[in-house]
Design a protein around this motif. Structure first.
Motif, PDB file in Angstrom:
ATOM      1  N   VAL A 176       0.841  -1.199   0.000  1.00  0.00           N
ATOM      2  CA  VAL A 176       0.000   0.000   0.000  1.00  0.00           C
ATOM      3  C   VAL A 176       0.879   1.252   0.000  1.00  0.00           C
ATOM      4  O   VAL A 176       0.626   2.209  -0.741  1.00  0.00           O
ATOM      5  CB  VAL A 176      -0.980  -0.009   1.193  1.00  0.00           C
ATOM      6  N   ALA A 177       1.927   1.259   0.813  1.00  0.00           N
ATOM      7  CA  ALA A 177       2.832   2.406   0.862  1.00  0.00           C
ATOM      8  C   ALA A 177       3.517   2.607  -0.495  1.00  0.00           C
ATOM      9  O   ALA A 177       3.653   3.745  -0.971  1.00  0.00           O
ATOM     10  CB  ALA A 177       3.881   2.215   1.951  1.00  0.00           C
ATOM     11  N   TYR A 178       3.921   1.513  -1.118  1.00  0.00           N
ATOM     12  CA  TYR A 178       4.557   1.599  -2.430  1.00  0.00           C
ATOM     13  C   TYR A 178       3.587   2.174  -3.467  1.00  0.00           C
ATOM     14  O   TYR A 178       3.954   3.019  -4.274  1.00  0.00           O
ATOM     15  CB  TYR A 178       5.043   0.214  -2.861  1.00  0.00           C
ATOM     16  N   GLN A 179       2.345   1.693  -3.426  1.00  0.00           N
ATOM     17  CA  GLN A 179       1.327   2.190  -4.389  1.00  0.00           C
ATOM     18  C   GLN A 179       1.088   3.687  -4.212  1.00  0.00           C
ATOM     19  O   GLN A 179       0.895   4.407  -5.183  1.00  0.00           O
ATOM     20  CB  GLN A 179       0.011   1.422  -4.216  1.00  0.00           C
ATOM     21  N   LYS A 180       1.087   4.165  -2.963  1.00  0.00           N
ATOM     22  CA  LYS A 180       0.883   5.597  -2.726  1.00  0.00           C
ATOM     23  C   LYS A 180       2.037   6.407  -3.260  1.00  0.00           C
ATOM     24  O   LYS A 180       1.850   7.509  -3.797  1.00  0.00           O
ATOM     25  CB  LYS A 180       0.715   5.867  -1.221  1.00  0.00           C
ATOM     26  N   GLU A 181       3.250   5.916  -3.105  1.00  0.00           N
ATOM     27  CA  GLU A 181       4.436   6.637  -3.578  1.00  0.00           C
ATOM     28  C   GLU A 181       4.607   6.529  -5.087  1.00  0.00           C
ATOM     29  O   GLU A 181       5.258   7.382  -5.697  1.00  0.00           O
ATOM     30  CB  GLU A 181       5.689   6.103  -2.865  1.00  0.00           C
ATOM     31  N   ASN A 182       4.085   5.484  -5.683  1.00  0.00           N
ATOM     32  CA  ASN A 182       4.274   5.214  -7.109  1.00  0.00           C
ATOM     33  C   ASN A 182       2.924   4.918  -7.793  1.00  0.00           C
ATOM     34  O   ASN A 182       2.694   3.798  -8.248  1.00  0.00           O
ATOM     35  CB  ASN A 182       5.235   4.035  -7.306  1.00  0.00           C
ATOM     36  N   PRO A 183       2.043   5.895  -7.879  1.00  0.00           N
ATOM     37  CA  PRO A 183       0.699   5.628  -8.397  1.00  0.00           C
ATOM     38  C   PRO A 183       0.692   5.251  -9.880  1.00  0.00           C
ATOM     39  O   PRO A 183      -0.256   4.607 -10.328  1.00  0.00           O
ATOM     40  CB  PRO A 183      -0.038   6.949  -8.168  1.00  0.00           C
ATOM     41  N   VAL A 185       2.856   3.227 -11.379  1.00  0.00           N
ATOM     42  CA  VAL A 185       3.444   1.901 -11.603  1.00  0.00           C
ATOM     43  C   VAL A 185       2.365   0.847 -11.416  1.00  0.00           C
ATOM     44  O   VAL A 185       1.700   0.809 -10.381  1.00  0.00           O
ATOM     45  CB  VAL A 185       4.623   1.633 -10.636  1.00  0.00           C
ATOM     46  N   PRO A 186       2.170   0.011 -12.466  1.00  0.00           N
ATOM     47  CA  PRO A 186       1.097  -1.020 -12.354  1.00  0.00           C
ATOM     48  C   PRO A 186       1.444  -2.129 -11.374  1.00  0.00           C
ATOM     49  O   PRO A 186       2.530  -2.406 -11.059  1.00  0.00           O
ATOM     50  CB  PRO A 186       0.966  -1.572 -13.760  1.00  0.00           C
TER      51      PRO A 186
END
Length: 186
Positions: A176-183, A185-186
Motif C-alpha cells: 500500500v505504501a509503495y502504491q501511494k508513492e508510485n501511483p 506503476v502497475p
C-alpha cells in the motif's frame, strides 16, 4: 536478652553498648542487609539483583530472595514495617511479573518505532530477545495459558497472534505504501 540485661548493672550495659555490643543479632543482621540493599539501589537503580549477587561482602541476592520467601510464606519476621521499608527502597516482589512488564514495554516501543514490521523470533530490541518473548506469548495464547489480562494488553498493543498473519499484514502495508508513492506503476 532482657533476662541478661536485668542481670547486668546499668554501667556494664552502657559500657557494652558503647563498645558496639549487639543485643539482637537477628535484627542487626536484617538491618545490615537492608542498608546494603539501599546502597545497591542508590548505585544501581533499576538493575535487577540476581540470586548470586554479592555486594559489600553480603550475598545480597540471597538476602533479597529470603525476603521474598518470607513475604510469600507470611513469616512473622518480615513485619509490615519491614515490607514497607523494602517497598520504599524499590524491592521487586514478583520477578517474573516484572520481567513480563519489561518485555511488554519493549514490545510497545518496538511497535511504535517499527510499525508494520514483523518481529522475527530472533529479533532483539535494546538487548532483549523480543522475538523469542513474542513467540512465547503466541505459544501461551494458543495453548490457552495466557491470562485474559495479558491477552487484552497485548491486543491493545497490536499483537497478531499468528506469525503468518503478521507477515501478511507487513507485506500488505509495504504494498500500500509503495502504491501511494508510485501511483503510475502497475
Amino acid at each position: 536478652t532482657a533476662d541478661k540485661q536485668d542481670a547486668l548493672s546499668s554501667e556494664r550495659i552502657e559500657r557494652l553498648e558503647e563498645a558496639g555490643f549487639v543485643w539482637d543479632a537477628q535484627e542487626e543482621a536484617w538491618q545490615a542487609g537492608y542498608r546494603t540493599f539501599i546502597d545497591y539501589q542508590k548505585e544501581n537503580p533499576n538493575v535487577p539483583i540476581p540470586y548470586s549477587a554479592k555486594y559489600h561482602d553480603l550475598n545480597l541476592g540471597k538476602w533479597i530472595c529470603q525476603q521474598r520467601q518470607d513475604k510469600t510464606k507470611g513469616r512473622k519476621r518480615l513485619t509490615v514495617e519491614r515490607i514497607k521499608l523494602l517497598e520504599e527502597a524499590g524491592i521487586v516482589w514478583d520477578v517474573l511479573e516484572e520481567q513480563w512488564k519489561t518485555y511488554y514495554d519493549a514490545f510497545i516501543a518496538y511497535q511504535k518505532e517499527n510499525p508494520n514490521v514483523p518481529i522475527s523470533t530472533t529479533a532483539k530490541y535494546h538487548d532483549l530477545n523480543l522475538g523469542h518473548w513474542v513467540s512465547n506469548q503466541r505459544t501461551d495464547y494458543n495453548k490457552g495459558t495466557l491470562s485474559a489480562e495479558r491477552i487484552e494488553l497485548l491486543e491493545e498493543a497490536g499483537i497478531l497472534w499468528y506469525a503468518q498473519e503478521e507477515a501478511w499484514q507487513a507485506y500488505y502495508g509495504a504494498f500500500v505504501a509503495y502504491q501511494k508513492e508510485n501511483p503510475d506503476v502497475p
